[in-house]
Design a protein around this motif. Structure first.
Motif, short mmCIF file in Angstrom:
data_model
loop_
_atom_site.label_atom_id
_atom_site.label_comp_id
_atom_site.label_asym_id
_atom_site.label_seq_id
_atom_site.Cartn_x
_atom_site.Cartn_y
_atom_site.Cartn_z
N GLN A 1 2.21 2.68 -17.02
CA GLN A 1 2.38 3.09 -15.63
C GLN A 1 1.04 3.03 -14.88
OE1 GLN A 1 4.14 6.92 -16.35
NE2 GLN A 1 6.22 6.17 -16.01
N VAL A 2 0.01 3.60 -15.50
CA VAL A 2 -1.31 3.64 -14.87
C VAL A 2 -1.87 2.22 -14.69
CG1 VAL A 2 -3.72 4.33 -15.21
CG2 VAL A 2 -1.88 5.97 -15.62
N GLU A 3 -1.80 1.43 -15.74
CA GLU A 3 -2.34 0.07 -15.68
C GLU A 3 -1.55 -0.79 -14.68
OE1 GLU A 3 -2.20 -1.23 -19.71
OE2 GLU A 3 -3.75 0.19 -20.37
N GLY A 4 -0.25 -0.52 -14.57
CA GLY A 4 0.55 -1.27 -13.61
C GLY A 4 0.10 -1.01 -12.17
N VAL A 5 -0.15 0.25 -11.84
CA VAL A 5 -0.62 0.59 -10.49
C VAL A 5 -1.99 -0.02 -10.23
CG1 VAL A 5 -1.36 2.49 -9.00
CG2 VAL A 5 0.70 2.74 -10.39
N GLU B 1 -3.11 -2.88 -7.34
CA GLU B 1 -4.21 -2.67 -6.40
C GLU B 1 -5.22 -3.81 -6.49
OE1 GLU B 1 -4.43 2.16 -5.92
OE2 GLU B 1 -5.31 1.26 -7.72
N ARG B 2 -5.55 -4.25 -7.71
CA ARG B 2 -6.49 -5.37 -7.87
C ARG B 2 -5.93 -6.65 -7.27
NH1 ARG B 2 -7.33 -2.88 -13.01
NH2 ARG B 2 -5.85 -4.32 -13.99
N ASP B 3 -4.64 -6.92 -7.55
CA ASP B 3 -4.02 -8.14 -7.03
C ASP B 3 -3.94 -8.12 -5.51
OD1 ASP B 3 -3.73 -9.00 -9.60
OD2 ASP B 3 -1.59 -8.53 -9.76
N LEU B 4 -3.66 -6.95 -4.95
CA LEU B 4 -3.59 -6.84 -3.49
C LEU B 4 -4.96 -7.12 -2.86
CD1 LEU B 4 -2.13 -6.13 -0.89
CD2 LEU B 4 -2.61 -3.71 -1.33
N ASP B 5 -6.02 -6.54 -3.42
CA ASP B 5 -7.36 -6.75 -2.88
C ASP B 5 -7.76 -8.23 -2.96
OD1 ASP B 5 -7.63 -4.09 -2.31
OD2 ASP B 5 -8.73 -3.61 -4.16
N SER B 6 -7.52 -8.85 -4.10
CA SER B 6 -7.93 -10.26 -4.27
C SER B 6 -7.12 -11.19 -3.36
CB SER B 6 -7.78 -10.69 -5.73
OG SER B 6 -6.43 -10.61 -6.15
N HIS C 1 7.77 -2.33 -5.78
CA HIS C 1 9.02 -1.59 -5.55
C HIS C 1 9.71 -1.28 -6.87
CE1 HIS C 1 12.66 -0.24 -3.58
NE2 HIS C 1 13.37 -1.10 -4.31
N ALA C 2 9.75 -2.26 -7.77
CA ALA C 2 10.39 -2.04 -9.08
C ALA C 2 9.67 -0.95 -9.86
CB ALA C 2 10.40 -3.35 -9.88
N ARG C 3 8.35 -0.96 -9.83
CA ARG C 3 7.58 0.08 -10.53
C ARG C 3 7.76 1.45 -9.87
NH1 ARG C 3 3.99 -1.45 -14.37
NH2 ARG C 3 3.60 -3.67 -14.61
N LYS D 1 0.82 -1.21 0.00
CA LYS D 1 0.00 0.00 0.00
C LYS D 1 0.86 1.26 0.00
CE LYS D 1 -4.03 -2.03 2.33
NZ LYS D 1 -4.83 -2.04 3.57
N GLN D 2 1.94 1.24 0.77
CA GLN D 2 2.85 2.39 0.80
C GLN D 2 3.51 2.60 -0.55
OE1 GLN D 2 5.59 1.86 4.06
NE2 GLN D 2 3.96 1.83 5.61
N SER D 3 3.92 1.50 -1.19
CA SER D 3 4.54 1.61 -2.51
C SER D 3 3.56 2.18 -3.53
CB SER D 3 5.05 0.24 -2.98
OG SER D 3 6.13 -0.20 -2.19
N VAL D 4 2.31 1.72 -3.46
CA VAL D 4 1.28 2.22 -4.38
C VAL D 4 1.04 3.71 -4.15
CG1 VAL D 4 -1.17 2.12 -4.96
CG2 VAL D 4 0.16 0.01 -4.76
N ALA D 5 1.00 4.12 -2.88
CA ALA D 5 0.80 5.53 -2.57
C ALA D 5 1.94 6.38 -3.14
CB ALA D 5 0.68 5.73 -1.06
N LEU D 6 3.17 5.88 -2.99
CA LEU D 6 4.32 6.60 -3.54
C LEU D 6 4.27 6.63 -5.07
CD1 LEU D 6 7.18 5.34 -1.20
CD2 LEU D 6 6.30 7.67 -1.37
N LEU D 7 3.84 5.51 -5.65
CA LEU D 7 3.71 5.45 -7.10
C LEU D 7 2.73 6.50 -7.61
CD1 LEU D 7 3.63 1.66 -8.06
CD2 LEU D 7 5.00 3.44 -9.18
N ARG D 8 1.59 6.59 -6.96
CA ARG D 8 0.60 7.58 -7.36
C ARG D 8 1.16 9.00 -7.24
NH1 ARG D 8 -4.98 6.78 -7.41
NH2 ARG D 8 -5.64 4.60 -7.57
N ARG D 9 1.92 9.22 -6.17
CA ARG D 9 2.48 10.56 -5.98
C ARG D 9 3.54 10.87 -7.03
NH1 ARG D 9 4.97 11.52 -0.26
NH2 ARG D 9 6.83 10.62 -1.22
N HIS D 10 4.43 9.90 -7.29
CA HIS D 10 5.47 10.10 -8.29
C HIS D 10 4.89 10.36 -9.68
CE1 HIS D 10 8.49 7.68 -5.66
NE2 HIS D 10 8.42 8.94 -5.30
#
Length: 376
Positions: A64-68, A72-77, A109-111, A13-22
């Motif tokens: 980039q967008v589809e990767g994020v 998120e979908r994989d984390l929820d499932s 992390h890689a993304r 979740k933290q990585s996704v938040a940083l990704l969205r910000r970046h």
């Protein structure tokens, strides 16, 4: 969830938040919608170069967008799967879900690191120039070690590496050399390596086996295409020919076909000796000069330009960006980010990603901080 899966979930979740910000998420979404609309315009391909540029940008942002969104979908499932497995007491399924989360965390992390490569020329191929500092054979041998290090790093990533020119040392090593590195985001990754690199070791060239400190500088600049106009006046150039150096053999270049071009106003010097044809070497050298001038302009526009220029002022004490200590202990330390590695052999064999990632993160963070300060 279990302690491990809970911790992994929070990390993702933290990585996704940083990704969205970046990515500046809202801006990226709006830009993607705009590019999608323009891609549907039948007149777009009336200008093929502009169309290709638009499609490249569209593909990059879409990935980039589809990767994020996929993370998120994989984390929820996976979180739902963990909860179900724990309710049923299925330890094997919990273990499998934890393994999925670990892989997902690595992908996030890689993304996250890739999202930092958003500079104007980050996606370009690049040139890497290595120059030995003062110190004769010691420094020249160190310069050759650095050349090998960057070659190995590039090969690990599947990049193509070509030695554009090399000036051999008197006894060992090189005085200078230039690599052409071709691959996705080559300049974006390697640009943070520009600066002075310091080596401390027991000298292999000293009969008394004394400890020696050597310096070499690295300079990185992006390859530019014909769509970028760089004005170069012939009167500003000094062109010299020289005999290409090499290891010998039946294919060694024995004619004065190597080219060195000096741009007098800036003092920038480039050289090429890859071809037997003087004309082709000159054309390649002009491309390299164009790239150097373009990179100089990029530097002026970057918030970190002042620090980079300071790092290049002298190949010696007080200007290094990284220290490689082989004796009396073993440690590689980046003096900008504080990242340390206790295995110099691995680093010198091309294990540079951690150093590059930290430098990219620091560079992007500094740029955004200064931008925010300017806005206020």
């Amino acid at each position: 969830m279990s302690a491990e899966t809970d911790a992994l979930g929070e990390q993702i979740k933290q990585s996704v938040a940083l990704l969205r910000r970046h990515l500046d998420w809202d801006v990226a979404i709006n830009r993607l919608a705009e590019l999608n609309n323009r891609a549907e315009d039948p007149e777009l391909w009336n200008d093929p170069d502009a169309a290709q540029k638009l499609m490249r940008e569209r593909t990059m942002i879409a990935n980039q967008v589809e990767g994020v969104e996929q993370i998120e979908r994989d984390l929820d499932s996976t979180a739902e799967l963990v909860e179900l497995a724990e309710m049923e007491g299925d330890e094997a399924l919990v273990s499998e879900a934890a393994q999925t989360l670990r892989a997902l965390a690595e992908d996030a992390h890689a993304r996250q690191i890739e999202s930092l490569l958003s500079g104007e020329a980050d996606s370009n191929d690049c040139y890497v120039e290595v120059n030995a500092g003062a110190g004769g054979t010691e420094a020249q041998d160190w310069a050759e070690m650095l050349l090998r290090m960057y070659t190995r790093w590039a090969e690990r990533r599947g990049y193509k590496v070509t030695l554009m020119e090399s000036s051999e040392g008197e006894q060992a090593g090189i005085k200078s050399a230039t690599l052409n590195v071709v691959g996705p985001n080559a300049y974006g990754w390697l640009k943070t390596e520009a600066g002075v690199h310091r080596l401390v070791r027991i000298s292999p060239f000293d009969a008394a086996a004394r400890r020696q400190t050597s310096f070499a500088s690295v300079w990185v600049y992006p390859v530019v295409d014909d769509s970028i106009e760089i004005e170069i006046n012939d009167s500003d150039l000094r062109v010299d020919t020289f005999r290409a150096s090499g290891a010998g053999g039946q294919h060694v270049n024995k004619t004065d076909s190597a080219i060195r071009i000096t741009h007098i106003p800036t003092g920038i010097v480039v050289a090429c000796q890859t071809d037997r044809s003087q004309h082709r070497n000159r054309a390649t050298a002009m491309q390299m000069l164009k790239a150097r001038l373009y990179e100089a302009e990029l530097q002026k526009r970057e918030a970190a330009a002042a620090a980079n220029e300071a790092a290049k002022t002298d190949i010696g004490w007080g200007h290094q960006i990284r220290s490689y200590v082989l004796a009396p202990y073993q440690l590689v330390k980046d003096l900008r980010t504080g990242v340390e590695k206790g295995n110099p052999d691995a680093v010198l064999d091309g294990a540079l990603d951690d150093f590059m990632s930290a430098s990219l993160a620091q560079r992007v963070g500094a740029t955004r901080s200064e931008a925010s300060a300017s806005a206020q």
